[in-house]
Design an enzyme around this catalytic site. Structure first.
Site, PDB file in Angstrom:
ATOM      1  N   GLY A  80      64.719  75.976  68.702  1.00  0.00           N
ATOM      2  CA  GLY A  80      63.968  76.924  67.884  1.00  0.00           C
ATOM      3  C   GLY A  80      63.167  76.162  66.843  1.00  0.00           C
ATOM      4  N   ILE A 124      63.998  75.122  63.863  1.00  0.00           N
ATOM      5  CA  ILE A 124      64.743  74.010  63.287  1.00  0.00           C
ATOM      6  C   ILE A 124      64.906  72.887  64.297  1.00  0.00           C
ATOM      7  CG2 ILE A 124      66.990  73.307  62.362  1.00  0.00           C
ATOM      8  CD1 ILE A 124      67.206  76.116  61.112  1.00  0.00           C
ATOM      9  N   SER A 149      68.392  74.230  75.717  1.00  0.00           N
ATOM     10  CA  SER A 149      68.358  75.556  75.100  1.00  0.00           C
ATOM     11  C   SER A 149      68.356  76.587  76.213  1.00  0.00           C
ATOM     12  CB  SER A 149      67.127  75.722  74.201  1.00  0.00           C
ATOM     13  OG  SER A 149      65.948  75.661  74.970  1.00  0.00           O
ATOM     14  N   ARG A 150      68.375  77.858  75.843  1.00  0.00           N
ATOM     15  CA  ARG A 150      68.447  78.909  76.851  1.00  0.00           C
ATOM     16  C   ARG A 150      67.249  78.899  77.786  1.00  0.00           C
ATOM     17  NH1 ARG A 150      69.645  84.244  73.399  1.00  0.00           N
ATOM     18  NH2 ARG A 150      68.080  83.218  72.095  1.00  0.00           N
ATOM     19  N   SER A 151      66.114  78.409  77.293  1.00  0.00           N
ATOM     20  CA  SER A 151      64.922  78.318  78.125  1.00  0.00           C
ATOM     21  C   SER A 151      64.188  77.019  77.833  1.00  0.00           C
ATOM     22  CB  SER A 151      63.994  79.521  77.859  1.00  0.00           C
ATOM     23  OG  SER A 151      63.648  79.591  76.487  1.00  0.00           O
ATOM     24  N   ILE A 211      74.201  71.661  61.740  1.00  0.00           N
ATOM     25  CA  ILE A 211      73.540  72.382  60.652  1.00  0.00           C
ATOM     26  C   ILE A 211      73.316  73.841  61.065  1.00  0.00           C
ATOM     27  CG2 ILE A 211      72.491  70.447  59.443  1.00  0.00           C
ATOM     28  CD1 ILE A 211      70.704  72.451  62.177  1.00  0.00           C
ATOM     29  N   ARG A 270      75.969  76.795  62.635  1.00  0.00           N
ATOM     30  CA  ARG A 270      77.060  77.590  62.098  1.00  0.00           C
ATOM     31  C   ARG A 270      78.357  76.899  62.486  1.00  0.00           C
ATOM     32  NH1 ARG A 270      74.161  80.188  58.911  1.00  0.00           N
ATOM     33  NH2 ARG A 270      73.798  82.439  59.033  1.00  0.00           N
ATOM     34  N   ASP A 320      77.240  70.329  57.795  1.00  0.00           N
ATOM     35  CA  ASP A 320      76.807  71.149  56.659  1.00  0.00           C
ATOM     36  C   ASP A 320      77.423  72.536  56.723  1.00  0.00           C
ATOM     37  OD1 ASP A 320      75.189  71.631  54.289  1.00  0.00           O
ATOM     38  OD2 ASP A 320      73.885  72.874  55.558  1.00  0.00           O
ATOM     39  N   GLU A 334      84.004  79.213  55.232  1.00  0.00           N
ATOM     40  CA  GLU A 334      83.245  78.776  54.065  1.00  0.00           C
ATOM     41  C   GLU A 334      83.521  79.706  52.887  1.00  0.00           C
ATOM     42  OE1 GLU A 334      79.110  78.411  55.108  1.00  0.00           O
ATOM     43  OE2 GLU A 334      79.522  76.987  56.716  1.00  0.00           O
ATOM     44  N   HIS A 336      76.961  73.512  52.954  1.00  0.00           N
ATOM     45  CA  HIS A 336      75.993  74.478  53.480  1.00  0.00           C
ATOM     46  C   HIS A 336      74.737  74.525  52.597  1.00  0.00           C
ATOM     47  CE1 HIS A 336      75.705  78.286  56.164  1.00  0.00           C
ATOM     48  NE2 HIS A 336      74.512  77.736  55.999  1.00  0.00           N
TER      49      HIS A 336
END
Length: 316
Positions: free
Chosen positions: A156, A158, A177-179, A232, A234, A258, A263, A281
């Protein structure tokens, strides 16, 4: 009278100031609205602002009978129950790409700090090891960046910025990635193939049920004793217990994190390890990122209260 907006997550007053200049904010301070406000105070709340990772379920939505918009401060939205929101006709917006540059910068910082052992080197100097020529296994030379294989999981906004930055360090870059995307990097057919190929795994994928603990003990074993993982995204994407074990028994060489499964993250077995670099984070925690995220929040709220479609909607 300004339109009333509920602050659902715990945000500092400084971050909400610009938004508060435009809207009438009431702050739930991270607690459920029904615990903080009477039914009369809640009845005319039509929009709320939330941190995308905080759990936001149907019971909270039901406590705000007029709620029509959930606005995420930031890129993430994994905490929102989209099924519940859809059933109640509630639209969801976020701040896509607003903090991408800052998060990508931190990903590179964590990679460099982990692979060059910056924290142990800092301790070595501060504690007098260098001046006294004290031998230290942590000061042994390690591979540099030229020719290093960096795998980016998630392409994406990022992920793209991470890839472009890390490529400047003369590394080889591939992704999964998914695509497949129109980017100048090698596409791997599976996450397993990417992990087996790379020396450093950059986790930049969106969190969700399909990525829960997808980086598990088997994946870490594939990464290998010379491999590093940087997260970075989740904390839920990595099985943290498996990561602690892999860092402890040298299944992998190190990590830069991060984000965490829970959290804020308290000191524990993970924080005691010398081969991991940890930050609280702060990927998107820069002045320019906050301004961009606030711009998106204000644009979404302004459009919603004007009866217009959100300029930054989340479509799942």
């Amino acid at each position: 009278m300004a339109d009333k907006v509920l602050i659902y997550s715990r945000f500092s007053k400084t971050l909400m100031k610009r938004i508060g200049d435009r809207f009438d904010l009431i702050d739930a301070a991270g607690k459920k609205p029904a615990e903080m406000f009477s039914a009369d105070e809640r009845k005319d709340v039509r929009a709320l602002i939330t941190a995308g990772g905080q759990s936001l379920r149907g019971d909270v939505m039901d406590s705000l009978p007029a709620l029509g918009a959930i606005i995420c401060y930031g890129t993430g939205y994994d905490g929102v129950d989209f099924k519940a929101a859809g059933e109640r006709g509630i639209v969801v917006g976020n701040s896509p790409g607003a903090n991408a540059a800052s998060v990508a910068d931190l990903a590179l910082t964590l990679m460099l700090a982990a692979t060059r052992r910056i924290l142990p080197a800092d301790d070595y100097l501060r504690e007098g090891g260098w001046s006294s020529a004290k031998p230290s296994p942590l000061m042994a030379p390690l591979p540099g960046n030229p020719g290093r294989k960096v795998g980016v999981y998630g392409m994406g906004e990022i992920g793209r910025k991470i890839a472009s930055r890390v490529a400047a360090f003369e590394t080889e870059v591939a992704y999964f990635s998914r695509s497949q995307h129109d980017v100048p990097y090698r596409y791997m057919a599976s996450l397993e193939a990417l992990v087996e190929w790379c020396d450093v795994l950059m986790v930049a994928v969106r969190a969700g049920p399909d990525t829960q603990h997808i980086i598990d003990a088997d994946m870490l074993k594939k990464l290998g004793p010379n491999g590093y993982v940087v997260n970075i995204s989740r904390g839920s994407v990595i099985d943290q217990a498996a990561l602690v074990a892999a860092l402890t028994d040298k299944t992998i060489a190190g990590a830069g994190l991060d984000v965490f499964e829970k959290e804020p993250h308290a000191p524990d077995a993970l924080t005691a390890l010398p081969n991991v670099v940890l930050t609280p984070h702060i990927g998107g925690h820069t002045l320019d990122s906050h301004v961009s995220m606030q711009d998106c929040v204000i644009a979404n709220l302004t459009a919603y209260y004007a009866g217009k479609p959100l300029p930054h909607p989340v479509v799942v």
